[in-house]
Design a protein around this motif. Structure first.
Motif, mmCIF file in Angstrom:
data_model
loop_
_atom_site.group_PDB
_atom_site.id
_atom_site.type_symbol
_atom_site.label_atom_id
_atom_site.label_comp_id
_atom_site.label_asym_id
_atom_site.label_seq_id
_atom_site.Cartn_x
_atom_site.Cartn_y
_atom_site.Cartn_z
ATOM 1 N N UNK A 827 0.854 -1.194 0.000
ATOM 2 C CA UNK A 827 0.000 0.000 0.000
ATOM 3 C C UNK A 827 0.881 1.232 0.000
ATOM 4 N N UNK A 828 0.550 2.185 -0.873
ATOM 5 C CA UNK A 828 1.274 3.450 -0.943
ATOM 6 C C UNK A 828 0.311 4.576 -0.599
ATOM 7 N N UNK A 829 0.719 5.444 0.313
ATOM 8 C CA UNK A 829 -0.109 6.562 0.768
ATOM 9 C C UNK A 829 0.645 7.859 0.500
ATOM 10 N N UNK A 830 0.026 8.751 -0.258
ATOM 11 C CA UNK A 830 0.621 10.057 -0.534
ATOM 12 C C UNK A 830 -0.157 11.158 0.154
ATOM 13 N N UNK A 831 0.569 12.109 0.715
ATOM 14 C CA UNK A 831 -0.071 13.210 1.451
ATOM 15 C C UNK A 831 0.557 14.520 1.012
ATOM 16 N N UNK A 832 -0.293 15.415 0.477
ATOM 17 C CA UNK A 832 0.153 16.767 0.152
ATOM 18 C C UNK A 832 0.111 17.591 1.422
ATOM 19 N N UNK A 833 1.097 17.419 2.260
ATOM 20 C CA UNK A 833 1.119 18.074 3.562
ATOM 21 C C UNK A 833 1.515 19.534 3.423
ATOM 22 N N UNK A 834 1.259 20.347 4.456
ATOM 23 C CA UNK A 834 1.692 21.746 4.409
ATOM 24 C C UNK A 834 3.205 21.889 4.314
ATOM 25 N N UNK A 835 3.939 20.813 4.624
ATOM 26 C CA UNK A 835 5.398 20.870 4.594
ATOM 27 C C UNK A 835 5.965 20.308 3.301
ATOM 28 N N UNK A 836 5.091 19.929 2.378
ATOM 29 C CA UNK A 836 5.529 19.332 1.131
ATOM 30 C C UNK A 836 4.989 17.929 0.984
ATOM 31 N N UNK A 837 5.068 17.368 -0.224
ATOM 32 C CA UNK A 837 4.532 16.020 -0.456
ATOM 33 C C UNK A 837 5.313 14.967 0.333
ATOM 34 N N UNK A 838 4.583 14.060 0.958
ATOM 35 C CA UNK A 838 5.178 12.970 1.725
ATOM 36 C C UNK A 838 4.608 11.666 1.208
ATOM 37 N N UNK A 839 5.475 10.664 1.069
ATOM 38 C CA UNK A 839 5.069 9.358 0.556
ATOM 39 C C UNK A 839 5.353 8.291 1.613
ATOM 40 N N UNK A 840 4.351 7.450 1.900
ATOM 41 C CA UNK A 840 4.494 6.323 2.812
ATOM 42 C C UNK A 840 4.259 5.045 2.016
ATOM 43 N N UNK A 841 5.182 4.096 2.113
ATOM 44 C CA UNK A 841 5.061 2.816 1.415
ATOM 45 C C UNK A 841 5.118 1.683 2.424
ATOM 46 N N UNK A 842 4.093 0.821 2.406
ATOM 47 C CA UNK A 842 4.042 -0.367 3.252
ATOM 48 C C UNK A 842 4.111 -1.577 2.323
ATOM 49 N N UNK A 856 10.076 -3.235 4.916
ATOM 50 C CA UNK A 856 8.618 -3.299 4.896
ATOM 51 C C UNK A 856 7.967 -1.926 4.969
ATOM 52 N N UNK A 857 8.722 -0.903 5.331
ATOM 53 C CA UNK A 857 8.161 0.440 5.437
ATOM 54 C C UNK A 857 9.195 1.448 4.960
ATOM 55 N N UNK A 858 8.697 2.462 4.286
ATOM 56 C CA UNK A 858 9.563 3.541 3.815
ATOM 57 C C UNK A 858 8.743 4.821 3.756
ATOM 58 N N UNK A 859 9.338 5.905 4.172
ATOM 59 C CA UNK A 859 8.706 7.195 3.912
ATOM 60 C C UNK A 859 9.751 8.126 3.317
ATOM 61 N N UNK A 860 9.294 9.013 2.465
ATOM 62 C CA UNK A 860 10.205 9.911 1.773
ATOM 63 C C UNK A 860 9.476 11.193 1.419
ATOM 64 N N UNK A 861 10.255 12.196 1.137
ATOM 65 C CA UNK A 861 9.702 13.483 0.723
ATOM 66 C C UNK A 861 10.202 13.812 -0.661
ATOM 67 N N UNK A 862 9.497 14.695 -1.322
ATOM 68 C CA UNK A 862 9.912 15.149 -2.645
ATOM 69 C C UNK A 862 9.613 16.628 -2.767
ATOM 70 N N UNK A 863 10.270 17.268 -3.695
ATOM 71 C CA UNK A 863 10.085 18.692 -3.921
ATOM 72 C C UNK A 863 9.403 18.916 -5.256
ATOM 73 N N UNK A 864 8.340 19.708 -5.268
ATOM 74 C CA UNK A 864 7.625 19.978 -6.513
ATOM 75 C C UNK A 864 8.285 21.103 -7.279
ATOM 76 N N UNK A 865 8.305 20.979 -8.599
ATOM 77 C CA UNK A 865 8.877 22.012 -9.474
ATOM 78 C C UNK A 865 7.840 22.478 -10.457
#
Length: 865
Positions: A827-842, A856-865
């Motif tokens: 399952x992948x969960x994406x959140x457009x948080x106030x601090x930037x996009x955050x991705x959670x992967x289970x 089994x778990x990973x979270x990461x951030x990315x920067x929008x352009x």
């Protein structure tokens, strides 16, 4: 502050609607008018007033014509009062001019700002002040508040007289509470629950978590739209006879909310019956067109399939050369069999041409940037397919939040006007971010970007990023229309430093620059050519080891002394054996003991990574060919895209290889809010010329974000230590450095799933499946001992050499290079948080090799352009 308020305003309004009775002031007379005198005017010239009169000097005193003159003066809106009087042979016209508006002010408004209200009202500075216009503006303001859910709002117009017959106009607003929707109920629904139907309409019930949305405010206009959405929902599920009998909104006793009640009649569920195509056009075959229709006898009736079929037939007719066709679907429902027979009648329609294309809403983007994406031009034949394609191309620019195309009648029956309305969105970004991710640990990111520089469609990106694993500086500029031709040109400067010491025992530094040119081949295909020149430096970690020589003079045992020695890639002295008569831990070293670096030829376990430790110049040319047949560039629900790229290194420089990659994806919309996609990709890299192997920094690695469920570089060829017990049974397999591979293949399947959270939260969920592998090394990269050519080395463990492994056990070191299938799902969960996009992967591993590194778990951030 204000001396004259609403009472004076209403008195002036009444005065503006009355005048001195003309027939009483001027009696019928055969005497002629000698002259007309204008009195009371301040800014309006005499001749302007006389131009509105229906009498002139030399005419007789005619009360009826003078009465019409009075009405004409009032109709101009310039005068608050006017009267006529006969003064001997002269006609005296006395006027009271309407004031000029000095300022338009708003008070009491908090929900709607001044700019929003000012856009709506007609009153403006230097405009004429009239009661009728002010009252019309009051109604416009009230309508805005009703649309925002404030039905108890009131607006009181006030004005303050100034000198020179000027006034300040003030709208005093009492907003009142927001009128929400307390409940949405349905009567007559048997097949679908109230909750299911509520999810289909735009209007939502007021709840505390919907503070970012206005859809839970009552809006009569939205109610009509919801009726249409309900009709579409039922008809797309076979309910041909469905209708909304009524939609009633009742105000609650406290006058704060509304109860909305829909009374519906579902009817019976129908299926498609006989489906036929009729056409008299020579180049079209009814049978051929019928085969192009996806509807089959017995399929569940769906209203949207009728529209889709019309689009399909229109497109087919356009391919055959008929740009103008009328397609009339005739539906005949049979209540007994509950089937709907459909006949699509195709005839050549009237020829219509585009008279004008209006572009509206582009406050920043230049017109020509939008027009060059259109597939039609003014004067062309009207073509629905090309218009839809134009809309997708404009959306694909990424400059606009909304893009809509509408048509309206032109100046002649065979002319149409196309309005393309866009809503600009922010394309520039200045961001600073600091965070933590499971991939890069601590992360600092500073970027400045503009994807629509000066509204010309140019892209400029400058970015500096630093993390525990990677630091890089990147500058890019792209001109989409180089030399005013359909040719894009780009420039890139970059510097990257990567630390893979924990996964592959090396670090790299790259500095380079590149240029690229791209152009379309067809409407759906494009070709990009590129050249890149870069300097690569690979540093294998300097690690000094104490070793004991065996009978053949090669070290077979090791004791780690210090791994914190500064890297010295240009100093070969620490890469060879060094005799050391110094004690370690105050214990003299036995005879034959030496200290070497891990890349020393005397070290039995010398890694093949050491062969890559050098500085090289890479001169590379390449191309990419893209084929895009998606139906939507942002959220595709149909179609596919395909890309193939090749890079040729060796036209100058020190490195020679050919790298080929192929990627393709297909998209499918299942139903509302649910989309599926399948992506296949693969690549191969081979040396040529004087090179006989591929350096580690040019190989393919998979894992982390590129293959969920596996760690960074977690799958593929790897140095592996196998530990056995005294009886030869394997008790542990220890994964060492990852080596990357020359070949990879991967398939990714994703399907978005509804999470039933408010859309304004910006949370997206999807299920994924990953399958693939990476591997295949050159024979020279599989050798562990270059002196003997051995691909497997046997040794005996020492106490403390491996965690929880005792000393004295037989062990061996090999390089595993199995291209076997690996797979994961999750399952992948994406959140457009106030601090930037955050991705959670289970993730859950479905298939792996015993030496792979998984997560089994990973979270990461990315920067929008």
């Amino acid at each position: 502050m204000r001396k004259v308020l609403a009472a004076a305003f209403m008195a002036t309004s009444a005065l503006a609607l009355t005048g001195t009775p003309v027939l009483e002031a001027v009696a019928q007379s055969s005497e002629t008018i000698r002259q007309i005198r204008i009195e009371g005017n301040q800014r309006i010239e005499d001749r302007t007033v006389q131009s509105y009169l229906l009498v002139s000097p030399g005419d007789t005193f005619d009360p009826s014509r003078i009465d019409l003159s009075l009405k004409t003066l009032f109709a101009t809106g310039l005068f608050a009062d006017a009267s006529f009087e006969k003064a001997g042979p002269d006609l005296v016209v006395r006027v009271v001019e309407n004031p000029i508006i000095n300022r338009v002010l708003f008070e009491g408004n908090r929900a709607l700002d001044d700019d929003k209200l000012r856009e709506e009202v007609q009153a403006a500075p230097r405009g004429i002040f009239t009661a009728a216009r002010v009252q019309a503006d009051v109604q416009r303001i009230l309508e805005l508040y009703r649309q925002s859910g404030r039905f108890s709002a009131t607006v009181e117009p006030q004005y303050k007289p100034l000198d020179q017959n000027r006034v300040d106009l003030v709208f005093v607003v009492t907003e009142g509470p927001v009128t929400g929707v307390r409940a949405i109920n349905f009567i007559g629904n048997d097949e679908f629950t109230d909750r299911r139907l509520r999810s289909e309409v735009v209007t939502k019930q007021s709840r505390w978590w919907r503070f970012f949305s206005s859809n839970d405010n009552y809006d009569p206009g939205r109610l009509e739209y919801d009726r249409e959405l309900l009709r579409q929902f039922y008809q797309n599920r076979g309910y041909y006879d469905f209708r909304v009998i009524s939609a009633v909104a009742d105000l609650t006793p406290d006058r704060e909310d509304f109860y909305i009640t829909y009374t519906i009649e579902e009817g019976e569920q129908y299926t498609f019956g006989d489906v036929q195509v009729e056409t008299a056009l020579d180049k079209l075959s009814s049978e051929g067109l019928r085969r192009a229709i996806a509807i089959q006898d017995g399929d569940l009736f769906r209203g949207d399939q009728i529209e889709d079929t019309i689009d399909t037939l229109t497109y087919a007719a356009g391919i055959a050369g008929y740009a103008f066709v009328d397609i009339n679907p005739r539906l005949e429902a049979d209540p007994e069999t509950r089937k709907v027979n459909v006949t699509f009648a195709i005839d050549e329609g009237p020829r219509v041409y585009i008279e004008r294309i209006n572009i509206v809403g582009n406050t920043s983007t230049l017109d020509r940037v939008i027009r060059r994406e259109l597939r039609v031009a003014e004067g062309d034949a009207f073509n629905r397919v090309l218009l839809d394609r134009s809309r997708n191309r404009v959306r694909a620019l990424g400059y606009f939040e909304e893009v809509e195309i509408t048509e309206r009648a032109g100046t002649r029956p065979d002319r149409t006007v196309v309005d393309l309305e866009v809503k600009e969105q922010a394309t520039g970004e200045l961001s600073f971010a600091a965070g933590f991710s499971s991939v890069d640990a601590f992360l600092i990111d500073l970027s400045v970007s503009q994807r629509n520089l000066r509204g010309r469609g140019q892209t400029l990106i400058a970015r500096v990023s630093a993390s525990d694993r990677q630091q890089f500086v990147d500058f890019r500029f792209q001109e989409p229309r180089f030399l005013d031709r359909n040719l894009s040109a780009g420039l890139e400067l970059f510097s990257t430093r990567s630390d893979f010491l924990d996964v592959s025992d090396f670090e790299s530094e790259t500095i380079g620059a590149g240029v690229s040119f791209g152009f379309p081949v067809t409407d759906n295909t494009g070709l990009q050519l590129r050249y890149r020149l870069q300097s690569d430096e690979i540093n294998v970690e300097d690690t000094q080891l104490v070793i004991f020589e065996d009978g053949g003079g090669l070290a077979t045992e090791e004791i780690l002394i210090d791994r914190n020695i500064p890297a010295t890639p240009d100093d070969p002295s620490d890469d060879t054996a060094v005799q050391v008569p110094i004690p370690i831990d105050r214990t003299p070293l036995p005879d034959g003991t030496i200290i070497v670096d891990q890349c020393s030829p005397l070290y039995a376990f010398r890694s093949t990574i050491c062969n890559s430790e050098r500085s090289d110049i890479t001169s590379l040319i390449g191309y990419s060919f893209n084929w895009d047949r998606r139906n939507d560039p942002i959220a595709p629900t149909g179609g596919f895209d395909l890309s193939i790229s090749q890079d040729f290194a060796g036209f100058g420089g020190d490195v020679q290889y050919v790298r080929t990659e192929l990627t393709g994806a297909a998209y499918r919309g299942i139903f509302k809010g649910v989309r599926a996609s399948v992506r296949l990709s693969g690549g191969v890299i081979e040396p040529w010329g004087d090179d006989d192997s591929i350096r580690i920094n040019n190989r393919f690695f998979r894992g982390g974000s590129s293959f969920r469920g596996f760690d960074v570089a977690g799958l593929g060829p790897r140095v592996v230590d196998v530990i056995a017990d005294t009886e030869g049974n394997v008790i542990d397999v220890i994964a060492q450095n990852s080596l990357g591979g020359k070949v990879y293949y991967q398939g990714t399947g994703e399907i978005t799933i509804p999470n039933y959270l408010p859309e304004e939260y910006g949370i997206r969920t999807k299920l994924f499946v990953e399958a693939g592998s990476v591997g295949i090394l050159d024979d020279s990269d599989l050798v562990l001992n270059e002196t003997t050519g051995e691909t497997e080395i046997f040794f005996t463990t020492r106490a403390g050499q491996f965690n929880n492994i005792p000393g004295g056990l037989p062990a061996s070191r090999t390089i595993r290079d199995a291209l076997g299938l690996r797979a994961s799902a999750g399952l992948s969960v994406g959140w457009d948080s106030p601090f930037g996009p955050i991705q959670f992967d289970f993730s859950q591993i479905l298939r792996k090799e015993e030496y792979d590194r998984t997560e089994t778990f990973r979270f990461s951030t990315s920067t929008r352009f």
